[in-house]
Design an enzyme around this catalytic site. Structure first.
Site, PDB file in Angstrom:
ATOM      1  N   GLU A 189      44.572  80.596  75.139  1.00  0.00           N
ATOM      2  CA  GLU A 189      43.201  80.316  75.561  1.00  0.00           C
ATOM      3  C   GLU A 189      42.486  79.784  74.332  1.00  0.00           C
ATOM      4  OE1 GLU A 189      42.288  80.231  78.569  1.00  0.00           O
ATOM      5  OE2 GLU A 189      44.082  81.186  79.365  1.00  0.00           O
ATOM      6  N   CYS A 238      33.513  81.806  73.338  1.00  0.00           N
ATOM      7  CA  CYS A 238      34.206  80.600  73.782  1.00  0.00           C
ATOM      8  C   CYS A 238      33.512  80.046  75.029  1.00  0.00           C
ATOM      9  CB  CYS A 238      35.652  80.910  74.085  1.00  0.00           C
ATOM     10  SG  CYS A 238      35.816  82.427  75.024  1.00  0.00           S
TER      11      CYS A 238
HETATM   12  P1  NAD Z   1      41.007  80.232  64.868  1.00  0.00           P
HETATM   13  O1  NAD Z   1      41.831  79.256  65.622  1.00  0.00           O
HETATM   14  O2  NAD Z   1      40.485  79.815  63.535  1.00  0.00           O
HETATM   15  O3  NAD Z   1      41.898  81.551  64.591  1.00  0.00           O
HETATM   16  C1  NAD Z   1      42.542  82.228  65.647  1.00  0.00           C
HETATM   17  C2  NAD Z   1      43.706  83.001  65.054  1.00  0.00           C
HETATM   18  O4  NAD Z   1      44.699  82.079  64.599  1.00  0.00           O
HETATM   19  C3  NAD Z   1      43.340  83.861  63.848  1.00  0.00           C
HETATM   20  O5  NAD Z   1      44.055  85.062  63.875  1.00  0.00           O
HETATM   21  C4  NAD Z   1      43.796  82.987  62.694  1.00  0.00           C
HETATM   22  O6  NAD Z   1      44.040  83.704  61.506  1.00  0.00           O
HETATM   23  C5  NAD Z   1      45.068  82.425  63.274  1.00  0.00           C
HETATM   24  N1  NAD Z   1      45.606  81.241  62.587  1.00  0.00           N
HETATM   25  C6  NAD Z   1      44.915  80.227  62.017  1.00  0.00           C
HETATM   26  N2  NAD Z   1      45.782  79.315  61.508  1.00  0.00           N
HETATM   27  C7  NAD Z   1      47.044  79.774  61.777  1.00  0.00           C
HETATM   28  C8  NAD Z   1      48.355  79.283  61.527  1.00  0.00           C
HETATM   29  N3  NAD Z   1      48.552  78.130  60.887  1.00  0.00           N
HETATM   30  N4  NAD Z   1      49.405  80.016  61.950  1.00  0.00           N
HETATM   31  C9  NAD Z   1      49.219  81.186  62.609  1.00  0.00           C
HETATM   32  N5  NAD Z   1      47.998  81.704  62.874  1.00  0.00           N
HETATM   33  C10 NAD Z   1      46.932  81.004  62.466  1.00  0.00           C
HETATM   34  O7  NAD Z   1      39.853  80.741  65.835  1.00  0.00           O
HETATM   35  P2  NAD Z   1      38.644  81.743  65.534  1.00  0.00           P
HETATM   36  O8  NAD Z   1      37.693  81.084  64.593  1.00  0.00           O
HETATM   37  O9  NAD Z   1      39.147  83.092  65.173  1.00  0.00           O
HETATM   38  O10 NAD Z   1      37.988  81.838  66.985  1.00  0.00           O
HETATM   39  C11 NAD Z   1      37.156  80.843  67.491  1.00  0.00           C
HETATM   40  C12 NAD Z   1      37.889  79.918  68.434  1.00  0.00           C
HETATM   41  O11 NAD Z   1      38.530  80.684  69.438  1.00  0.00           O
HETATM   42  C13 NAD Z   1      36.953  78.974  69.177  1.00  0.00           C
HETATM   43  O12 NAD Z   1      37.543  77.713  69.253  1.00  0.00           O
HETATM   44  C14 NAD Z   1      36.826  79.611  70.560  1.00  0.00           C
HETATM   45  O13 NAD Z   1      36.490  78.716  71.584  1.00  0.00           O
HETATM   46  C15 NAD Z   1      38.194  80.177  70.733  1.00  0.00           C
HETATM   47  N6  NAD Z   1      38.204  81.272  71.700  1.00  0.00           N
HETATM   48  C16 NAD Z   1      38.659  81.002  72.953  1.00  0.00           C
HETATM   49  C17 NAD Z   1      38.668  81.990  73.922  1.00  0.00           C
HETATM   50  C18 NAD Z   1      39.177  81.710  75.312  1.00  0.00           C
HETATM   51  O14 NAD Z   1      39.389  82.658  76.070  1.00  0.00           O
HETATM   52  N7  NAD Z   1      39.384  80.460  75.683  1.00  0.00           N
HETATM   53  C19 NAD Z   1      38.203  83.264  73.610  1.00  0.00           C
HETATM   54  C20 NAD Z   1      37.749  83.512  72.308  1.00  0.00           C
HETATM   55  C21 NAD Z   1      37.764  82.499  71.365  1.00  0.00           C
END
Ligand code: NAD
Length: 539
Positions: free
Chosen positions: A291, A325
């Site tokens: 998501e 989100c």
């Molecule tokens: P993010 O993508 O920066 O991080 C998400 C996770 O991925 C974190 O644990 C981060 O450390 C990890 N990550 C980052 N780079 C990585 C890599 N190269 N390898 C493995 N893991 C890695 O997102 P965020 O800032 O924590 O959250 C915000 C984003 O999440 C927004 O885009 C929001 O829309 C989305 N979001 C979506 C939903 C949904 O249900 N659609 C819900 C909540 C948040």
């Protein structure tokens, strides 16, 4: 023995923390306790606390002088240890009777709703800068709901059995996936943090869980809850590590059975690319559930309830500083409605108090960290310098004490203005005012404007207008609201997820998600097998 039944789940009631209430008093004591006692946060691998030489300090986003503690960051060695521990635990966990697996997570729900409630809420307020209402609905109620409803859905999945021909008994064995699940969670919802590793685990899978570093504090509490609920060692292993340390070790591991991700679109797409490049090396095709981002909309028709629309824009765009989100960040308003609500919208927005969540009169708090602050304020500066946009409320920001950004309303004359198209993930909403006669055309513009399709809302009284929006925007949102704000999905009522660039739409909080973590085996048993190879037609 028995055919056991999971208790029928009900949504966890939301406490109101009104002034003078015992819950408010208990919460205030807990807040003080956490501030006075910075916490040390280890990783949790194979049931053991794991510490390294790398300590990363955690500060409250709204008070950069308030150190809440530190966590230990791991590298490749710890990540490998977590994968090994998960694989080691696989046999024992998958053969644990399902009712015992369910019981562990039902107990986790009761621990969170009871003895851990104020602790979790206080930590969420301090570490994520959520006001008490935002903390309560997410970190407690939604997560309790995930645990209870998922146990119920697991039972439904197991109950789902095929029909039989005479002399035959057909059964479906809903096996867990072979290998481990990599759960990667975002900073903004504690409920999602808890759900990503636990939904697969409930069905007998083992997991390596990597929370966002800014969610280390609350993830640590979740791990304690899992431990107190009796989750065996190695079933969920929590690691803190940088992306680079994880990439090869986890994503290229031949035993990777699935990814349960929530976060940004770019990170998800990169993971998928790595899996794609490595596809021939896995023992089984990894299930990929993600998501991701959103550019959620509010569309108004000239027949709408104007007050309801105004409140929806304020709540939908600015609660938890727009870091949902599902937060509305683009609105389409007809000219006739705009001329009536504009002043009210600005007055309401200017009234929102911003500051420390410990001051309960604050509606808006700080954004999560400096990187988020810089990204969001760049959008505001862009709008300030644009010829085709105007800021009509907010627009100021300051990171001297904490990461504070005023709730900001931008109005544009360009439906393809950058702030109408890109995810901002902060307290900024962009409004496009359209000609009342161009409702149908504007619906089409909305549909084609952004790559995302997560949430959206239509405000209209005219039923024809509702019907047209529902049809035209069929693929523009996975969660579609009529005369309601596009945030605040409830488990068991509005299963959550979006399509297009917003994710695989496997619906967290729905049976659809749980089904992804089971691999059915069809078992046919023949009670009287034939003794003659000759079919009648041969005679
Ligand atoms: P993010 O993508 O920066 O991080 C998400 C996770 O991925 C974190 O644990 C981060 O450390 C990890 N990550 C980052 N780079 C990585 C890599 N190269 N390898 C493995 N893991 C890695 O997102 P965020 O800032 O924590 O959250 C915000 C984003 O999440 C927004 O885009 C929001 O829309 C989305 N979001 C979506 C939903 C949904 O249900 N659609 C819900 C909540 C948040």
């Amino acid at each position: 023995m028995g055919i056991f039944k999971v208790p029928m789940p009900k949504n966890e009631p939301i406490l109101d923390y009104a002034p003078g209430s015992t819950d408010r008093a208990a919460l205030e004591i807990e807040l003080k306790k956490l501030k006075d006692n910075p916490v040390e946060i280890p990783m949790f691998i194979d049931g053991e606390e794991v510490k390294t030489d790398t300590r990363v300090d955690i500060f409250a986003p709204h008070n950069l002088k308030l150190k809440l503690g530190f966590y230990y960051q791991g590298g490749e060695a710890e990540v490998q240890k977590a994968v090994d521990a998960a694989l080691q635990a696989q046999d024992g966990w998958e053969s644990t009777p399902w009712e015992h697996r369910a019981a562990i997570f039902l107990k986790a729900a009761d621990l969170l709703a009871g003895p851990y409630r104020h602790h979790m809420n206080a930590a969420t307020m301090l570490a994520h800068s959520k006001n008490i209402y935002q903390a309560e609905i997410d970190a407690v109620c939604e997560l309790v709901d995930f645990f209870r409803f998922n146990a119920y859905y697991m039972q439904e999945i197991y109950h789902n059995q095929p029909g039989n021909a005479p002399g035959i008994w057909d059964r479906t064995d809903h096996r867990p996936l072979e290998g481990f699940i990599f759960a990667v969670s975002p900073f903004n919802f504690i409920s999602i943090n808890g759900n990503l590793p636990s939904a697969p685990a409930m069905l007998g899978n083992v997991a390596v869980w990597k929370p966002a570093s800014t969610a280390a504090y609350t993830s640590h509490i979740l791990m304690n809850i899992f431990r107190d609920a009796g989750l065996p060692a190695g079933v969920i292993n929590m690691i803190f590590a940088r992306g680079a340390a994880i990439g090869d070790t986890v994503l290229k591991n031949e035993n990777l059975a699935g990814i349960h991700f929530t976060g940004s679109t770019a990170v998800f797409q990169n993971m998928w690319k790595t899996v794609g490049t490595n596809i021939a090396n896995y023992k089984a095709y990894p299930r990929i559930v993600g998501e991701t981002g959103g550019k959620d909309f509010i569309m108004a028709h000239k027949s709408c309830d104007q007050k309801a629309l105004t409140v929806a824009i304020v709540r939908g765009s600015f609660e938890f500083q727009g870091q949902k989100c599902s937060a509305s960040s683009r609105c389409y308003i007809p000219q006739s409605v705009w001329s009536i609500i504009k002043e009210d919208l600005v007055t309401m927005t200017n009234e929102l108090k911003m500051g420390d969540p410990e001051d309960f009169s604050n509606f808006v708090n700080a954004v999560i960290d400096e990187s988020a602050f810089d990204t969001i304020t760049e959008f505001i500066d862009y709008a300030k310098n644009a010829d085709d946009a105007e800021i009509i409320s907010g627009g100021k920001y300051d990171k001297s004490k904490g990461y504070f950004i005023e709730p900001t309303i931008v109005v544009t004359t360009n439906p393809n203005f950058r702030l109408m198209e890109e995810e901002i993930f902060g307290p900024v909403v962009c409004i496009y005012v359209y000609d009342d006669n161009e409702y149908a055309k504007t619906l089409h513009i909305l549909d084609k404007t952004s790559p995302y399709a997560l949430t959206g809302a239509i405000f209209a009284v005219d039923r024809k207008a509702v019907e047209l929006a529902e049809r035209t925007l069929r693929h523009a949102a996975g969660n579609f609201y009529i005369n309601d704000k596009p945030t605040g999905a409830v488990v068991g009522q509005q299963p959550f997820g979006g399509g297009r660039a917003s994710g695989t739409n496997d619906k967290a909080g729905g049976i659809q998600n749980m089904l992804r973590w089971a691999s059915p085996r069809s078992i046919k048993e023949n009670f009287i097998p034939p003794h003659d190879y000759k079919y009648p037609f041969l005679g």
